[in-house]
Design a protein around this motif. Structure first.
Motif, PDB file in Angstrom:
ATOM      1  N   ALA A 133       0.811  -1.211   0.000  1.00  0.00           N
ATOM      2  CA  ALA A 133       0.000   0.000   0.000  1.00  0.00           C
ATOM      3  C   ALA A 133       0.847   1.265   0.000  1.00  0.00           C
ATOM      4  CB  ALA A 133      -0.916  -0.008   1.234  1.00  0.00           C
ATOM      5  N   GLU A 134       2.025   1.207   0.665  1.00  0.00           N
ATOM      6  CA  GLU A 134       2.825   2.422   0.756  1.00  0.00           C
ATOM      7  C   GLU A 134       3.400   2.856  -0.581  1.00  0.00           C
ATOM      8  OE1 GLU A 134       5.445  -0.890   2.558  1.00  0.00           O
ATOM      9  OE2 GLU A 134       3.339  -0.500   2.157  1.00  0.00           O
ATOM     10  N   TYR A 135       3.385   1.953  -1.584  1.00  0.00           N
ATOM     11  CA  TYR A 135       3.897   2.303  -2.903  1.00  0.00           C
ATOM     12  C   TYR A 135       2.766   2.563  -3.908  1.00  0.00           C
ATOM     13  CZ  TYR A 135       8.451   0.794  -1.179  1.00  0.00           C
ATOM     14  OH  TYR A 135       9.601   0.663  -0.468  1.00  0.00           O
ATOM     15  N   ALA A 136       1.548   2.692  -3.420  1.00  0.00           N
ATOM     16  CA  ALA A 136       0.394   2.832  -4.313  1.00  0.00           C
ATOM     17  C   ALA A 136       0.525   4.051  -5.222  1.00  0.00           C
ATOM     18  CB  ALA A 136      -0.901   2.906  -3.515  1.00  0.00           C
ATOM     19  N   ASP A 137       1.097   5.133  -4.694  1.00  0.00           N
ATOM     20  CA  ASP A 137       1.219   6.351  -5.495  1.00  0.00           C
ATOM     21  C   ASP A 137       2.168   6.166  -6.676  1.00  0.00           C
ATOM     22  OD1 ASP A 137      -0.519   7.634  -3.828  1.00  0.00           O
ATOM     23  OD2 ASP A 137       1.040   8.616  -2.627  1.00  0.00           O
ATOM     24  N   GLY A 138       3.063   5.195  -6.603  1.00  0.00           N
ATOM     25  CA  GLY A 138       4.021   4.978  -7.674  1.00  0.00           C
ATOM     26  C   GLY A 138       3.596   3.940  -8.684  1.00  0.00           C
ATOM     27  N   LEU A 139       2.407   3.368  -8.509  1.00  0.00           N
ATOM     28  CA  LEU A 139       1.942   2.354  -9.442  1.00  0.00           C
ATOM     29  C   LEU A 139       1.580   3.005 -10.776  1.00  0.00           C
ATOM     30  CD1 LEU A 139      -0.332   0.176  -7.131  1.00  0.00           C
ATOM     31  CD2 LEU A 139       1.948  -0.391  -7.972  1.00  0.00           C
ATOM     32  N   PRO A 140       1.978   2.394 -11.887  1.00  0.00           N
ATOM     33  CA  PRO A 140       1.686   3.015 -13.190  1.00  0.00           C
ATOM     34  C   PRO A 140       0.218   2.892 -13.570  1.00  0.00           C
ATOM     35  CG  PRO A 140       2.717   0.870 -13.484  1.00  0.00           C
ATOM     36  CD  PRO A 140       2.751   1.150 -12.016  1.00  0.00           C
ATOM     37  N   ASP A 141      -0.252   3.842 -14.365  1.00  0.00           N
ATOM     38  CA  ASP A 141      -1.584   3.731 -14.953  1.00  0.00           C
ATOM     39  C   ASP A 141      -1.533   2.704 -16.078  1.00  0.00           C
ATOM     40  OD1 ASP A 141      -2.650   5.705 -13.297  1.00  0.00           O
ATOM     41  OD2 ASP A 141      -2.044   7.309 -14.665  1.00  0.00           O
ATOM     42  N   VAL A 142      -2.596   1.919 -16.182  1.00  0.00           N
ATOM     43  CA  VAL A 142      -2.618   0.828 -17.157  1.00  0.00           C
ATOM     44  C   VAL A 142      -3.826   1.009 -18.078  1.00  0.00           C
ATOM     45  CG1 VAL A 142      -2.675  -1.663 -17.502  1.00  0.00           C
ATOM     46  CG2 VAL A 142      -1.547  -0.722 -15.480  1.00  0.00           C
ATOM     47  N   SER A 143      -3.568   1.103 -19.371  1.00  0.00           N
ATOM     48  CA  SER A 143      -4.642   1.214 -20.356  1.00  0.00           C
ATOM     49  C   SER A 143      -5.164  -0.170 -20.733  1.00  0.00           C
ATOM     50  CB  SER A 143      -4.136   1.920 -21.616  1.00  0.00           C
ATOM     51  OG  SER A 143      -3.166   1.110 -22.269  1.00  0.00           O
ATOM     52  N   PHE A 144      -6.326  -0.204 -21.361  1.00  0.00           N
ATOM     53  CA  PHE A 144      -6.883  -1.473 -21.853  1.00  0.00           C
ATOM     54  C   PHE A 144      -5.903  -2.148 -22.793  1.00  0.00           C
ATOM     55  CE2 PHE A 144      -8.953  -3.734 -25.329  1.00  0.00           C
ATOM     56  CZ  PHE A 144      -9.724  -4.674 -24.639  1.00  0.00           C
ATOM     57  N   ARG A 145      -5.343  -1.385 -23.710  1.00  0.00           N
ATOM     58  CA  ARG A 145      -4.440  -1.953 -24.709  1.00  0.00           C
ATOM     59  C   ARG A 145      -3.205  -2.551 -24.053  1.00  0.00           C
ATOM     60  NH1 ARG A 145      -0.172   0.054 -27.821  1.00  0.00           N
ATOM     61  NH2 ARG A 145       0.074  -0.952 -29.861  1.00  0.00           N
ATOM     62  N   ASP A 146      -2.619  -1.842 -23.096  1.00  0.00           N
ATOM     63  CA  ASP A 146      -1.432  -2.346 -22.417  1.00  0.00           C
ATOM     64  C   ASP A 146      -1.752  -3.608 -21.629  1.00  0.00           C
ATOM     65  OD1 ASP A 146       0.348  -2.491 -19.824  1.00  0.00           O
ATOM     66  OD2 ASP A 146       1.517  -1.339 -21.264  1.00  0.00           O
ATOM     67  N   ALA A 147      -2.884  -3.604 -20.919  1.00  0.00           N
ATOM     68  CA  ALA A 147      -3.252  -4.769 -20.123  1.00  0.00           C
ATOM     69  C   ALA A 147      -3.492  -5.987 -21.000  1.00  0.00           C
ATOM     70  CB  ALA A 147      -4.500  -4.457 -19.295  1.00  0.00           C
ATOM     71  N   PHE A 148      -4.198  -5.783 -22.108  1.00  0.00           N
ATOM     72  CA  PHE A 148      -4.500  -6.922 -22.971  1.00  0.00           C
ATOM     73  C   PHE A 148      -3.237  -7.418 -23.679  1.00  0.00           C
ATOM     74  CE2 PHE A 148      -6.841  -9.066 -26.523  1.00  0.00           C
ATOM     75  CZ  PHE A 148      -7.493  -9.978 -25.707  1.00  0.00           C
TER      76      PHE A 148
END
Length: 335
Positions: A133-148
């Motif tokens: 949880a302490e690293y939540a702010d550093g998690l990258p945003d993930v698009s549909f295309r990237d995830a798929f």
């Protein structure tokens, strides 16, 4: 205690997010992210990678190239490879180049914790299942295309492992392309796969859980005799076609099973069918143009090492499948 510099090097935002979440919550890390091998090397040289979680299939410089450069330069870091390429030869090569451990994607938190512990990093016994949880702010945003694309990458790797065992060769893995294609764009993508050669195309339909589509596997006719040689068999025309149908079942089946497992969707598969044999791509498009509409397309081109052979695979999902795929991907992204 000072945080330990840890580098997550992977071109997929989805993979980086999954890896950071899989890290033991009570371990003290200073996390840096890199999206390709060149960025990763720069981060290591800057002192940001005492521990490196490294993908193998990346643009600019792949994981094997990173490992080789680390050896050449004598850079002080410990590498855990986390990859969708699960071929025995990929694991052997990675470890021969200095990787301390190999974990298949998506990384299991307990396996990652054990690998870190083996490097001498003290991990509390109850931390492996906790969220970071302490690293939540550093998690990258993930698009549909990237995830798929990342889900397809993992599925692609499982198919390659099976194909490599059948043919007795190392399979070179690409970065999958994922795009929503209009019918004209799909025709262009198919034409690009042909490169002026005659081909044989095999399709296999799939459906389940609100998802439907078909896989299209293209074999280049000039390469079929070489494939038969790898299988140590001499075939007449009928037997060659049977061989291609068997290979299609292996490649497509393993890919779809990998997708089903990750997306938690049970996809039923039809028997493979020949769409066209020994024909130019224009004939294939003309014969099948009514069945190919606007579609979510995953393009994968498997290459055989030391052989001028490639298998072009396209997974074509109906437009109506996208909302269900988005829902399942959201479950993976948000965890």
């Amino acid at each position: 205690m000072r945080p330990l510099p840890l580098l997550v090097c992977d071109d997929s935002a989805m993979a980086r997010k999954q890896l950071i979440r899989a890290l033991p919550a009570d371990a003290l890390f200073e996390i840096t992210q890199a999206t390709n091998g060149l960025e990763g090397l720069a981060a290591i040289r800057a002192g940001q990678g005492a521990i490196v979680l490294l993908d193998l299939t990346m643009p600019e410089l792949d994981g094997f190239g990173v490992l080789a450069q680390l050896q050449d330069d004598g850079l002080p870091c410990q590498v855990i490879v986390v990859s969708g390429d699960v071929q025995d030869e990929a694991i052997r090569r990675a470890k021969a180049l200095g990787a301390k451990a190999f974990i298949k994607k998506p990384a299991d938190p307990l396996q990652l914790s054990a690998a870190l512990s083996a490097l001498g990093i003290l991990i509390p016994l109850n931390s492996a299942s906790q969220s970071l949880a302490e690293y939540a702010d550093g998690l990258p945003d993930v698009s549909f295309r990237d995830a798929f694309r990342e889900v397809a990458n993992v599925a692609m790797g499982r198919a390659a492992e099976l194909l490599g065992r059948v043919l007795g060769v190392f399979i070179k893995l690409p970065i999958p392309n994922v795009n929503i294609l209009e019918v004209g764009e799909l025709h262009m993508a198919l034409a690009e796969a042909q490169h002026g050669e005659s081909l044989t195309a095999i399709c296999q339909g799939y459906i389940g859980g609100g998802v439907a589509g078909e896989a299209l596997l293209i074999f280049h006719d000039a390469e079929i005799d070489t494939v038969a040689t790898l299988l140590k068999t001499h075939l007449d025309e009928s037997a060659k076609l049977e061989m291609l149908l068997d290979l299609a079942s292996i490649i497509i089946g393993a890919c779809l099973n990998g997708l089903s497992e990750q997306l938690m969707i049970n996809l039923s598969q039809s028997h493979p069918l020949v769409l066209g044999q020994h024909c130019p791509i224009e004939d294939l498009i003309r014969i099948n143009q009514r069945r190919w509409k606007r579609t979510l397309a995953v393009e994968i081109s498997y290459g055989l090492e030391d052989q001028d052979i490639r298998f072009d695979l396209m997974l074509l999902f109906t437009e109506d499948s996208v909302p269900r795929l988005q829902k399942q991907l959201d479950l993976l992204i948000d965890g």
